[in-house]
Design an enzyme around this catalytic site. Structure first.
Site, PDB file in Angstrom:
ATOM      1  N   ASP A  10       0.880  -1.177   0.000  1.00 10.82           N
ATOM      2  CA  ASP A  10       0.000   0.000   0.000  1.00 10.82           C
ATOM      3  C   ASP A  10       0.913   1.221   0.000  1.00 10.82           C
ATOM      4  O   ASP A  10       2.132   1.099   0.157  1.00 10.82           O
ATOM      5  CB  ASP A  10      -0.887  -0.012   1.253  1.00 10.82           C
ATOM      6  CG  ASP A  10      -1.791   1.224   1.339  1.00 10.82           C
ATOM      7  OD1 ASP A  10      -2.406   1.579   0.320  1.00 10.82           O
ATOM      8  OD2 ASP A  10      -1.866   1.853   2.408  1.00 10.82           O
ATOM      9  N   SER A  11       0.304   2.387  -0.145  1.00  5.22           N
ATOM     10  CA  SER A  11       1.096   3.616  -0.074  1.00  5.22           C
ATOM     11  C   SER A  11       1.586   3.898   1.351  1.00  5.22           C
ATOM     12  O   SER A  11       2.476   4.716   1.537  1.00  5.22           O
ATOM     13  CB  SER A  11       0.250   4.798  -0.542  1.00  5.22           C
ATOM     14  OG  SER A  11      -0.906   4.900   0.259  1.00  5.22           O
ATOM     15  N   TYR A  42      -0.857   8.372  -2.509  1.00  2.00           N
ATOM     16  CA  TYR A  42      -0.918   8.106  -3.949  1.00  2.00           C
ATOM     17  C   TYR A  42      -2.167   8.746  -4.570  1.00  2.00           C
ATOM     18  O   TYR A  42      -2.193   9.063  -5.758  1.00  2.00           O
ATOM     19  CB  TYR A  42      -1.006   6.599  -4.206  1.00  2.00           C
ATOM     20  CG  TYR A  42       0.275   5.807  -4.081  1.00  2.00           C
ATOM     21  CD1 TYR A  42       1.433   6.336  -3.512  1.00  2.00           C
ATOM     22  CD2 TYR A  42       0.319   4.486  -4.543  1.00  2.00           C
ATOM     23  CE1 TYR A  42       2.586   5.576  -3.401  1.00  2.00           C
ATOM     24  CE2 TYR A  42       1.471   3.720  -4.445  1.00  2.00           C
ATOM     25  CZ  TYR A  42       2.605   4.264  -3.879  1.00  2.00           C
ATOM     26  OH  TYR A  42       3.742   3.501  -3.782  1.00  2.00           O
ATOM     27  N   GLY A  43      -3.227   8.866  -3.758  1.00  2.35           N
ATOM     28  CA  GLY A  43      -4.545   9.191  -4.299  1.00  2.35           C
ATOM     29  C   GLY A  43      -4.686  10.571  -4.898  1.00  2.35           C
ATOM     30  O   GLY A  43      -5.658  10.849  -5.600  1.00  2.35           O
ATOM     31  N   CYS A  73      -4.439  -1.526  -1.883  1.00  3.49           N
ATOM     32  CA  CYS A  73      -4.574  -0.097  -2.157  1.00  3.49           C
ATOM     33  C   CYS A  73      -5.606   0.065  -3.267  1.00  3.49           C
ATOM     34  O   CYS A  73      -5.421  -0.465  -4.376  1.00  3.49           O
ATOM     35  CB  CYS A  73      -3.219   0.454  -2.601  1.00  3.49           C
ATOM     36  SG  CYS A  73      -3.278   2.194  -3.069  1.00  3.49           S
ATOM     37  N   THR A  75      -6.389   2.832  -4.757  1.00  8.76           N
ATOM     38  CA  THR A  75      -5.899   3.771  -5.763  1.00  8.76           C
ATOM     39  C   THR A  75      -5.107   3.024  -6.839  1.00  8.76           C
ATOM     40  O   THR A  75      -5.296   3.245  -8.045  1.00  8.76           O
ATOM     41  CB  THR A  75      -5.016   4.832  -5.072  1.00  8.76           C
ATOM     42  OG1 THR A  75      -5.793   5.441  -4.038  1.00  8.76           O
ATOM     43  CG2 THR A  75      -4.532   5.871  -6.032  1.00  8.76           C
ATOM     44  N   GLU A 152      -2.535   8.249   8.600  1.00 10.22           N
ATOM     45  CA  GLU A 152      -1.069   8.114   8.687  1.00 10.22           C
ATOM     46  C   GLU A 152      -0.528   8.741   9.965  1.00 10.22           C
ATOM     47  O   GLU A 152       0.550   8.397  10.420  1.00 10.22           O
ATOM     48  CB  GLU A 152      -0.405   8.776   7.470  1.00 10.22           C
ATOM     49  CG  GLU A 152      -0.582   8.006   6.171  1.00 10.22           C
ATOM     50  CD  GLU A 152       0.223   6.704   6.113  1.00 10.22           C
ATOM     51  OE1 GLU A 152       1.321   6.644   6.678  1.00 10.22           O
ATOM     52  OE2 GLU A 152      -0.270   5.729   5.511  1.00 10.22           O
ATOM     53  N   CYS A 186     -10.874   2.859   0.281  1.00  9.07           N
ATOM     54  CA  CYS A 186      -9.482   3.234   0.517  1.00  9.07           C
ATOM     55  C   CYS A 186      -9.098   2.433   1.747  1.00  9.07           C
ATOM     56  O   CYS A 186      -9.827   2.447   2.746  1.00  9.07           O
ATOM     57  CB  CYS A 186      -9.339   4.729   0.782  1.00  9.07           C
ATOM     58  SG  CYS A 186      -7.678   5.180   1.335  1.00  9.07           S
ATOM     59  N   THR A 187      -7.993   1.708   1.669  1.00 11.37           N
ATOM     60  CA  THR A 187      -7.670   0.796   2.775  1.00 11.37           C
ATOM     61  C   THR A 187      -7.269   1.544   4.043  1.00 11.37           C
ATOM     62  O   THR A 187      -7.181   0.938   5.104  1.00 11.37           O
ATOM     63  CB  THR A 187      -6.559  -0.182   2.355  1.00 11.37           C
ATOM     64  OG1 THR A 187      -5.465   0.569   1.806  1.00 11.37           O
ATOM     65  CG2 THR A 187      -7.064  -1.179   1.346  1.00 11.37           C
ATOM     66  N   HIS A 188      -7.036   2.845   3.939  1.00 10.73           N
ATOM     67  CA  HIS A 188      -6.803   3.619   5.163  1.00 10.73           C
ATOM     68  C   HIS A 188      -8.093   3.847   5.959  1.00 10.73           C
ATOM     69  O   HIS A 188      -8.049   4.048   7.162  1.00 10.73           O
ATOM     70  CB  HIS A 188      -6.212   5.003   4.825  1.00 10.73           C
ATOM     71  CG  HIS A 188      -4.755   5.002   4.483  1.00 10.73           C
ATOM     72  ND1 HIS A 188      -4.266   4.494   3.296  1.00 10.73           N
ATOM     73  CD2 HIS A 188      -3.672   5.443   5.181  1.00 10.73           C
ATOM     74  CE1 HIS A 188      -2.944   4.651   3.278  1.00 10.73           C
ATOM     75  NE2 HIS A 188      -2.563   5.220   4.392  1.00 10.73           N
TER      76      HIS A 188
HETATM   77  N1  DGL Z   1      -4.759   3.220   0.962  1.00 11.49           N
HETATM   78  C1  DGL Z   1      -4.788   3.591  -0.373  1.00 11.49           C
HETATM   79  C2  DGL Z   1      -6.082   3.307  -1.062  1.00 11.49           C
HETATM   80  O1  DGL Z   1      -6.689   2.308  -0.737  1.00 11.49           O
HETATM   81  C3  DGL Z   1      -4.053   4.812  -0.823  1.00 11.49           C
HETATM   82  C4  DGL Z   1      -4.316   6.104  -0.163  1.00 11.49           C
HETATM   83  C5  DGL Z   1      -3.392   7.173  -0.715  1.00 11.49           C
HETATM   84  O2  DGL Z   1      -2.186   6.927  -0.724  1.00 11.49           O
HETATM   85  O3  DGL Z   1      -3.890   8.207  -1.135  1.00 11.49           O
HETATM   86  O4  DGL Z   1      -6.510   4.022  -1.940  1.00 11.49           O
END
Ligand code: DGL
Length: 266
Positions: A10-11, A42-43, A73, A75, A152, A186-188
């Site tokens: 993931d990012s 990344y998004g 991820c 994204t 984060e 988004c996995t976050h």
């Molecule tokens: N956790 C990621 C996702 O599922 C990326 C979030 C990011 O880096 O913007 O999209």
């Protein structure tokens, strides 16, 4: 039997939501986790940049002779997975398709909300995949770019005024549509699950895309022999910060502290 590890990336810390579920359902598997903490998020980036980062992430994981890669991820899954999977001889499992399947099973009214990064929303992949499977579904998308930096930085708990304010503002248009299912695309975002659940109400089912992908892995993987699996963690910056945050998100101690990767080599 295949004792090679599973690669997950993931990012940043968001992919730990997939690792946590993998630990629960596949405790014998070894895992190599990579979080690109030096380049998160990344998004907000272009499709070209996300593709470049994804190729580097995959090259790094392939150095460990892995048997599969979980792209934890959204994204990346939404914008780069098809291209990189075609270039890679290791099976790659993304999060979008498992999350859509879980949402279709969960919804009763057919009204589904999807929250994700700007790149995921821009890709349109969730609307396409959901309505291709069932044209009667109504899908409502909302980008929530500030939730990734919150996660984060560990600002994910109820009572955190910043987290609650942002979540309320982002979710208002989705709530107004009367959805009964919300994909955390988004996995976050599952790290903010309690704040999101309190805002949406108990009647709305929340779909964790990382956990859905982990369950998909179980269905397709050649398992390893029965023994205690170990997970090794790598990040592209600030391993100390990762080591503080990660146990809370995993609900368990790290098997090994995270190591920093010098990304120039990949
Ligand atoms: N956790 C990621 C996702 O599922 C990326 C979030 C990011 O880096 O913007 O999209």
């Amino acid at each position: 039997m295949d004792n090679r590890p599973i690669g997950v990336f993931d990012s940043g810390v968001g992919g730990l939501t997939a690792v946590r579920r993998l630990h629960e359902i596949l405790p014998h598997e070894d895992i190599i986790y990579f979080g690109d903490t030096g380049r998160v998020p990344y998004g907000t980036r272009s499709a070209e940049t996300i593709l470049k980062y994804t190729r580097q992430d995959v090259h790094f994981l392939q150095a460990f002779d892995i048997k599969a890669i979980v792209v934890a991820c959204n994204t990346v899954s939404a914008t780069a997975l098809d291209t990189v999977a075609a270039e890679t001889d290791v099976p790659m499992i993304g999060v979008v398709s498992p999350a859509c399947d879980a949402a279709r099973k969960a919804t009763v009214t057919g009204r589904i909300g999807v929250i994700g990064t700007q790149a995921t929303v821009r890709s349109g992949v969730y609307e396409r995949m959901l309505t291709a499977a069932d044209p009667n579904l109504s899908v409502f998308m909302q980008a929530c770019p500030l939730l990734v930096p919150l996660a984060e930085n560990g600002r994910v708990h109820r009572g955190d005024i910043v987290a609650e304010t942002l979540v309320r503002e982002y979710l208002a248009p989705i709530k107004a549509q009367g959805v009964d299912t919300l994909i955390l695309a988004c996995t976050h975002y599952p790290l903010l699950r309690e704040v999101i659940a309190a805002e949406m109400g108990a009647h709305v089912r929340l779909i964790d895309s990382g956990a859905a992908a982990a369950e998909c892995v179980r269905d397709i993987l050649t398992p390893c022999e029965t023994r205690q699996g170990r997970t090794r963690y790598f990040v592209s910056d600030d391993p100390a910060g990762f080591n503080v945050l990660a146990p809370g998100f995993l609900h368990s101690a790290l098997d090994f502290p995270a190591k920093r990767v010098e990304f120039g080599a990949f």
